[in-house]
Design a protein around this motif. Structure first.
Motif, mmCIF file in Angstrom:
data_model
loop_
_atom_site.group_PDB
_atom_site.id
_atom_site.type_symbol
_atom_site.label_atom_id
_atom_site.label_comp_id
_atom_site.label_asym_id
_atom_site.label_seq_id
_atom_site.Cartn_x
_atom_site.Cartn_y
_atom_site.Cartn_z
ATOM 1 N N LYS A 9 24.517 9.016 104.301
ATOM 2 C CA LYS A 9 23.930 9.635 103.113
ATOM 3 C C LYS A 9 24.102 8.738 101.893
ATOM 4 O O LYS A 9 23.208 8.614 101.055
ATOM 5 C CB LYS A 9 24.553 11.007 102.861
ATOM 6 C CG LYS A 9 24.047 12.064 103.820
ATOM 7 C CD LYS A 9 24.665 13.411 103.526
ATOM 8 C CE LYS A 9 24.123 14.475 104.473
ATOM 9 N NZ LYS A 9 24.698 15.794 104.209
ATOM 10 N N SER A 10 25.259 8.086 101.797
ATOM 11 C CA SER A 10 25.513 7.166 100.697
ATOM 12 C C SER A 10 24.536 5.997 100.743
ATOM 13 O O SER A 10 23.967 5.594 99.719
ATOM 14 C CB SER A 10 26.954 6.664 100.762
ATOM 15 O OG SER A 10 27.157 5.639 99.839
ATOM 16 N N ILE A 11 24.308 5.468 101.918
ATOM 17 C CA ILE A 11 23.363 4.358 102.075
ATOM 18 C C ILE A 11 21.953 4.820 101.718
ATOM 19 O O ILE A 11 21.209 4.113 101.025
ATOM 20 C CB ILE A 11 23.421 3.807 103.521
ATOM 21 C CG1 ILE A 11 24.773 3.128 103.768
ATOM 22 C CG2 ILE A 11 22.273 2.839 103.792
ATOM 23 C CD1 ILE A 11 25.035 2.784 105.215
ATOM 24 N N ARG A 12 21.584 6.020 102.170
ATOM 25 C CA ARG A 12 20.270 6.565 101.845
ATOM 26 C C ARG A 12 20.092 6.680 100.337
ATOM 27 O O ARG A 12 19.059 6.315 99.782
ATOM 28 C CB ARG A 12 20.094 7.938 102.502
ATOM 29 C CG ARG A 12 18.726 8.568 102.199
ATOM 30 C CD ARG A 12 18.677 10.028 102.505
ATOM 31 N NE ARG A 12 19.668 10.713 101.673
ATOM 32 C CZ ARG A 12 20.095 11.949 101.905
ATOM 33 N NH1 ARG A 12 19.660 12.620 102.929
ATOM 34 N NH2 ARG A 12 20.992 12.509 101.105
ATOM 35 N N ASP A 13 21.119 7.188 99.649
ATOM 36 C CA ASP A 13 21.036 7.349 98.195
ATOM 37 C C ASP A 13 20.898 6.002 97.498
ATOM 38 O O ASP A 13 20.131 5.864 96.542
ATOM 39 C CB ASP A 13 22.260 8.099 97.675
ATOM 40 C CG ASP A 13 22.297 9.547 98.157
ATOM 41 O OD1 ASP A 13 21.241 10.071 98.582
ATOM 42 O OD2 ASP A 13 23.403 10.148 98.109
ATOM 43 N N GLN A 14 21.631 5.003 97.988
ATOM 44 C CA GLN A 14 21.539 3.668 97.392
ATOM 45 C C GLN A 14 20.140 3.076 97.585
ATOM 46 O O GLN A 14 19.587 2.466 96.671
ATOM 47 C CB GLN A 14 22.577 2.731 98.013
ATOM 48 C CG GLN A 14 24.001 3.029 97.626
ATOM 49 C CD GLN A 14 25.006 2.190 98.403
ATOM 50 O OE1 GLN A 14 24.642 1.318 99.164
ATOM 51 N NE2 GLN A 14 26.285 2.474 98.175
ATOM 52 N N LEU A 15 19.571 3.296 98.760
ATOM 53 C CA LEU A 15 18.223 2.807 99.006
ATOM 54 C C LEU A 15 17.192 3.535 98.149
ATOM 55 O O LEU A 15 16.261 2.927 97.624
ATOM 56 C CB LEU A 15 17.853 2.957 100.494
ATOM 57 C CG LEU A 15 18.582 2.011 101.454
ATOM 58 C CD1 LEU A 15 18.324 2.407 102.892
ATOM 59 C CD2 LEU A 15 18.154 0.582 101.195
ATOM 60 N N THR A 16 17.364 4.838 97.987
ATOM 61 C CA THR A 16 16.463 5.604 97.133
ATOM 62 C C THR A 16 16.518 5.111 95.692
ATOM 63 O O THR A 16 15.492 4.923 95.036
ATOM 64 C CB THR A 16 16.835 7.110 97.192
ATOM 65 O OG1 THR A 16 16.747 7.537 98.550
ATOM 66 C CG2 THR A 16 15.901 7.934 96.348
ATOM 67 N N ALA B 239 17.439 2.126 94.700
ATOM 68 C CA ALA B 239 16.873 0.772 94.641
ATOM 69 C C ALA B 239 15.350 0.824 94.645
ATOM 70 O O ALA B 239 14.694 0.071 93.928
ATOM 71 C CB ALA B 239 17.385 -0.060 95.804
ATOM 72 N N LEU B 240 14.788 1.726 95.443
ATOM 73 C CA LEU B 240 13.319 1.861 95.473
ATOM 74 C C LEU B 240 12.779 2.425 94.176
ATOM 75 O O LEU B 240 11.706 2.039 93.719
ATOM 76 C CB LEU B 240 12.906 2.738 96.658
ATOM 77 C CG LEU B 240 12.977 2.083 98.035
ATOM 78 C CD1 LEU B 240 12.720 3.121 99.124
ATOM 79 C CD2 LEU B 240 11.982 0.950 98.127
ATOM 80 N N SER B 241 13.518 3.342 93.583
ATOM 81 C CA SER B 241 13.078 3.937 92.305
ATOM 82 C C SER B 241 13.089 2.883 91.201
ATOM 83 O O SER B 241 12.230 2.889 90.311
ATOM 84 C CB SER B 241 14.001 5.081 91.921
ATOM 85 O OG SER B 241 13.916 6.120 92.858
ATOM 86 N N ALA B 242 14.077 1.991 91.243
ATOM 87 C CA ALA B 242 14.201 0.958 90.218
ATOM 88 C C ALA B 242 13.160 -0.132 90.378
ATOM 89 O O ALA B 242 12.837 -0.842 89.427
ATOM 90 C CB ALA B 242 15.595 0.355 90.238
ATOM 91 N N ALA B 243 12.617 -0.291 91.576
ATOM 92 C CA ALA B 243 11.679 -1.381 91.835
ATOM 93 C C ALA B 243 10.286 -1.107 91.368
ATOM 94 O O ALA B 243 9.786 -0.175 91.032
ATOM 95 C CB ALA B 243 11.631 -1.674 93.346
#
Length: 128
Positions: A115-122, A124-128
């Motif tokens: 879940k932590s990895i998923r949140d980090q990816l989310t 990162a995608l939002s920031a891109a």
């Protein structure tokens, strides 16, 4: 005629014994560096008892336990680094590797990490 347990096996004999086609055995030699049968005149392969055990392990991992070739390579490399894992009778990965332990606590930790990895990816995608 049956050979003794410690006798060398040709590729044809090993193929028949384990019901694996010879071209699969040759492919596994390319894929698994630790599988190195003796090659005699005319490139005839002779599998030593250690090679036969390795082929049996590879076959079990790929065809019974569902490993990919890459996963089987990693498993065998880990087993080579940890000699206490080497035994005569093959064991399923769940009995050897703690990664596969089915305890509730371990599952909860893995779920939290995922879940932590998923949140980090989310993020990162939002920031891109």
């Amino acid at each position: 005629m049956t050979k003794e347990k410690g006798a060398f096996r040709t590729i044809g004999e090993l193929s028949k014994e384990l019901s694996i086609k010879p071209h699969i055995l040759r492919y596994w030699e390319d894929q698994f560096a630790m599988l190195t049968p003796l090659k005699r005149a005319g490139s005839r392969r002779h599998y030593r008892p250690d090679d036969v055990a390795m082929v049996k392990t590879i076959n079990r991992l790929l065809n019974e336990e569902g490993y990919t070739i890459k996963g089987a390579r990693k498993f065998l490399a880990a087993r080579r680094r940890r000699p206490e894992m080497v035994e005569d009778a093959p064991q399923p990965a769940s009995a050897i590797l703690p990664l596969f332990a089915n305890t509730h606590e371990d599952n909860g930790l893995m779920l939290a990490e995922l879940k932590s990895i998923r949140d980090q990816l989310t993020d990162a995608l939002s920031a891109a």
